[in-house]
Design a protein around this motif. Structure first.
Motif, PDB file in Angstrom:
ATOM      1  N   ILE A 220       0.841  -1.315   0.024  1.00 31.02           N
ATOM      2  CA  ILE A 220      -0.073   0.119  -0.081  1.00 31.02           C
ATOM      3  C   ILE A 220       0.789   1.372   0.030  1.00 31.02           C
ATOM      4  O   ILE A 220       0.496   2.359  -0.564  1.00 31.02           O
ATOM      5  N   GLU A 221       2.029   1.315   0.628  1.00 33.96           N
ATOM      6  CA  GLU A 221       2.730   2.399   0.728  1.00 33.96           C
ATOM      7  C   GLU A 221       3.234   3.138  -0.673  1.00 33.96           C
ATOM      8  O   GLU A 221       3.017   4.440  -0.856  1.00 33.96           O
ATOM      9  N   CYS A 222       3.736   2.349  -1.567  1.00 35.20           N
ATOM     10  CA  CYS A 222       4.028   2.769  -2.834  1.00 35.20           C
ATOM     11  C   CYS A 222       3.117   3.415  -3.463  1.00 35.20           C
ATOM     12  O   CYS A 222       3.087   4.559  -4.225  1.00 35.20           O
ATOM     13  N   SER A 223       1.750   2.901  -3.540  1.00 33.42           N
ATOM     14  CA  SER A 223       0.586   3.316  -4.111  1.00 33.42           C
ATOM     15  C   SER A 223       0.198   4.714  -3.738  1.00 33.42           C
ATOM     16  O   SER A 223       0.074   5.799  -4.339  1.00 33.42           O
ATOM     17  N   ALA A 224       0.202   4.806  -2.365  1.00 32.43           N
ATOM     18  CA  ALA A 224      -0.465   6.011  -1.935  1.00 32.43           C
ATOM     19  C   ALA A 224       0.530   6.952  -1.685  1.00 32.43           C
ATOM     20  O   ALA A 224       0.476   8.182  -1.952  1.00 32.43           O
ATOM     21  N   ILE A 225       1.922   6.753  -1.670  1.00 30.88           N
ATOM     22  CA  ILE A 225       3.155   7.811  -1.820  1.00 30.88           C
ATOM     23  C   ILE A 225       2.973   8.233  -2.944  1.00 30.88           C
ATOM     24  O   ILE A 225       3.087   9.851  -3.282  1.00 30.88           O
ATOM     25  N   SER A 226       2.951   7.566  -4.182  1.00 29.00           N
ATOM     26  CA  SER A 226       2.906   8.026  -5.517  1.00 29.00           C
ATOM     27  C   SER A 226       1.610   8.722  -5.715  1.00 29.00           C
ATOM     28  O   SER A 226       1.908   9.997  -6.408  1.00 29.00           O
ATOM     29  N   LEU A 227       0.590   8.431  -5.465  1.00 24.40           N
ATOM     30  CA  LEU A 227      -0.829   9.074  -5.495  1.00 24.40           C
ATOM     31  C   LEU A 227      -0.611  10.470  -4.982  1.00 24.40           C
ATOM     32  O   LEU A 227      -1.197  11.640  -5.518  1.00 24.40           O
ATOM     33  N   LYS A 228       0.100  10.740  -3.638  1.00 32.55           N
ATOM     34  CA  LYS A 228       0.032  11.761  -2.760  1.00 32.55           C
ATOM     35  C   LYS A 228       0.919  12.876  -3.440  1.00 32.55           C
ATOM     36  O   LYS A 228       0.656  14.044  -3.720  1.00 32.55           O
ATOM     37  N   PHE A 229       1.993  12.543  -4.273  1.00 34.40           N
ATOM     38  CA  PHE A 229       3.215  13.656  -4.456  1.00 34.40           C
ATOM     39  C   PHE A 229       2.924  13.741  -6.126  1.00 34.40           C
ATOM     40  O   PHE A 229       3.375  14.501  -6.641  1.00 34.40           O
ATOM     41  N   LEU A 230       2.661  12.572  -6.844  1.00 35.04           N
ATOM     42  CA  LEU A 230       2.673  12.767  -8.402  1.00 35.04           C
ATOM     43  C   LEU A 230       1.207  12.593  -8.966  1.00 35.04           C
ATOM     44  O   LEU A 230       1.072  12.612 -10.246  1.00 35.04           O
ATOM     45  N   GLY A 231       0.133  12.497  -8.118  1.00 37.75           N
ATOM     46  CA  GLY A 231      -1.284  12.518  -8.939  1.00 37.75           C
ATOM     47  C   GLY A 231      -1.594  11.136  -9.359  1.00 37.75           C
ATOM     48  O   GLY A 231      -0.975   9.996  -9.081  1.00 37.75           O
ATOM     49  N   GLU A 232      -2.667  11.211  -9.946  1.00 36.12           N
ATOM     50  CA  GLU A 232      -3.528   9.802 -10.329  1.00 36.12           C
ATOM     51  C   GLU A 232      -2.878   9.414 -11.777  1.00 36.12           C
ATOM     52  O   GLU A 232      -3.225   8.289 -12.201  1.00 36.12           O
ATOM     53  N   TYR A 233      -2.424  10.106 -12.290  1.00 27.67           N
ATOM     54  CA  TYR A 233      -1.501   9.646 -13.719  1.00 27.67           C
ATOM     55  C   TYR A 233       0.014   9.702 -13.521  1.00 27.67           C
ATOM     56  O   TYR A 233       0.685  10.736 -13.494  1.00 27.67           O
TER      57      TYR A 233
END
Length: 476
Positions: A220-233
């Motif tokens: 879960i950590e990589c998905s959530a961190i990516s979405l938080k800082f880089l957005g949905e795309y």
């Protein structure tokens, strides 16, 4: 640029969701021990890719996580907690272990000329983001609670394993052979999003959540961190090939279920560094670190050169013989660059022509081996010295082998040595004449004369060194 996309299993033209901007995520280290050089091969190749994208004009926004909680040693969300294992081994707290090995990791990166990502986020700093994402997956029907833990329900997906085609039996297991089955799961390939029940009664890091006191699953950590800082795309996700399954597979499953559309368009995976006995790993005791290479007398950039001499999609076999060959090649390359005199002005025509060899190599699925060949092509070309040095400096923005700096240092040491012994231009000319005479004597098989010249110069403190590219000398 054409880049091999592990998701589609084809080499594709690399494009981004937003013109001119590349959102790039790279899986970071689990900081329970030193990174071994197999781990660092992945970071070296990701570094070259990032730098080339910047070189090519893209505004790269790169994010990397630090796994300082929640990474178990098996794919089945069971096994030994790596962070807790490190804390027990060294009689420290988990957070002391995490900080020490995070610092050690970035020290190694600095030695290898690896650029720090724009954003580095430890997992322990995003607990509320993980909880929010798990709540969303439960609301959307992609997760369920069982045995005190929250699981992702892979049966809700049209396709779970997206990186390759597996038999149904393989998908059913979804774990390494011999790993204990988690009977709380509905499906064998489901995975934990949040733990409240685990085999670790003394788990040190726990947080309150809607499901009880616990801690996040690894994926879960990589998905959530990516979405938080880089957005949905996300444009580009990188990591070692061993992360493709289950980690990256699970990232795709939970991310796309959460946001409701395709998440990442391109996946870049680096193959293993192997030893003669197989994949290098900490668990097998094959634990070669940058510090160990330094203790054995190797410049860390020799290892970077060793990695760049092979393609990232080929397994690379490590041996000290191979590293010695890389060391010799790297030092000869530095010596060749050091011999180039900065004469003339940079020729735009020659610069563009020779630069195209470099960009063509990297545009072709990041072919770093051919990119290094382009450096040699520059040195062999008819371009003047100023153009050659400008090109090498330009290429090294991507290769990061410190070519110009090392060459300048070598020239300075040689000139310093000569000056300290009072060798002027006339004496240097005399030495060069004797070296040339010795070469002719060797051609004529007059080895007695060749030895005599060598001994005469040695008596004057001038030590000759024969190489494949000719004879050089140092002054003692």
């Amino acid at each position: 640029m054409k880049l091999y996309n592990t998701l589609t299993r084809t080499k594709e033209e690399f494009t981004t969701h937003e013109k001119g901007v590349c959102r790039m995520y790279t899986c970071g280290p689990t900081v329970y021990h030193f990174a071994h050089i197999g781990n660092l091969r992945t970071y070296i190749m990701e570094d070259v890719l990032e730098k080339y994208l910047r070189y090519d004009g893209l505004d790269v926004k790169r994010v990397m996580n630090i796994t300082d909680v929640g990474h178990l040693s098996s794919d089945a969300d069971t096994g030994e907690d790596k962070m807790l294992k490190g804390a027990r081994r060294e009689h420290k707290t988990v957070m002391e272990i995490a900080q020490f090995y995070t610092d050690a990791f970035f020290d190694d990166c600095k030695k290898l000329n690896i650029r720090n990502p724009d954003t580095v986020q430890p997992a322990t700093g995003c607990i509320s983001d993980f909880i929010k994402m798990v709540e969303g997956l439960l609301e959307k029907g992609y997760a369920y609670i069982s045995g005190g833990n929250v699981y992702f329900d892979t049966s809700k997906l049209d396709e779970y394993y997206v990186f390759n085609k597996h038999d149904a039996e393989d998908l059913e297991v979804g774990v390494r052979e011999g790993v204990e089955e988690d009977t709380a799961k509905r499906n064998k390939c489901d995975f934990v999003l949040w733990f409240t029940k685990s085999k670790f009664d003394d788990q040190e890091l726990k947080w309150d959540s809607p499901w009880g006191v616990g801690y996040p699953g690894w994926h879960i950590e990589c998905s959530a961190i990516s979405l938080k800082f880089l957005g949905e795309y996300l444009d580009l996700h990188c990591g070692g090939i061993d992360n493709a399954f289950p980690h990256h597979t699970n990232e795709i499953a939970q991310s796309e279920a959460y946001i409701g559309h395709k998440w990442c368009s391109s996946w870049f995976h680096v193959l293993h560094l192997n030893t003669n006995s197989g994949k290098m790993s900490k668990s097998k005791g094959e634990f070669l670190t940058v510090s160990l290479l330094e203790e054995k007398g190797y410049d860390p950039l020799v290892y970077r050169f060793f990695c760049l001499s092979s393609h990232y999609r080929k397994s690379l076999v490590f041996s000290y013989e191979g590293l010695d060959n890389a060391k010799t090649a790297y030092e000869r390359l530095i010596a060749k660059i050091a011999s180039v005199k900065p004469e003339g002005e940079v020729s735009c025509g020659d610069f563009a022509k020779l630069r195209s060899l470099f960009t063509e190599a990297l545009d072709n699925d990041l072919n770093t081996s051919l990119a290094i060949t382009a450096v040699y092509d520059v040195l062999k070309s008819d371009a003047n010295g100023a153009t050659k040095l400008a090109l090498i400096e330009d290429f090294d923005r991507v290769l990061s082998l410190s070519l110009i700096e090392k060459a300048a240092s070598l020239r300075e040491s040689e000139q310093g040595g000569s000056a300290s012994f009072g060798i002027d231009a006339e004496t240097a000319s005399e030495i060069e004449a004797l070296i040339a005479e010795r070469a002719e004597a060797k051609k004529a098989k007059n080895y007695a004369r060749a030895d005599e010249i060598r001994n005469t110069l040695a008596e004057r403190g001038i030590i000759l060194k024969d190489t494949k590219d000719g004879t050089t000398y140092t002054v003692e």
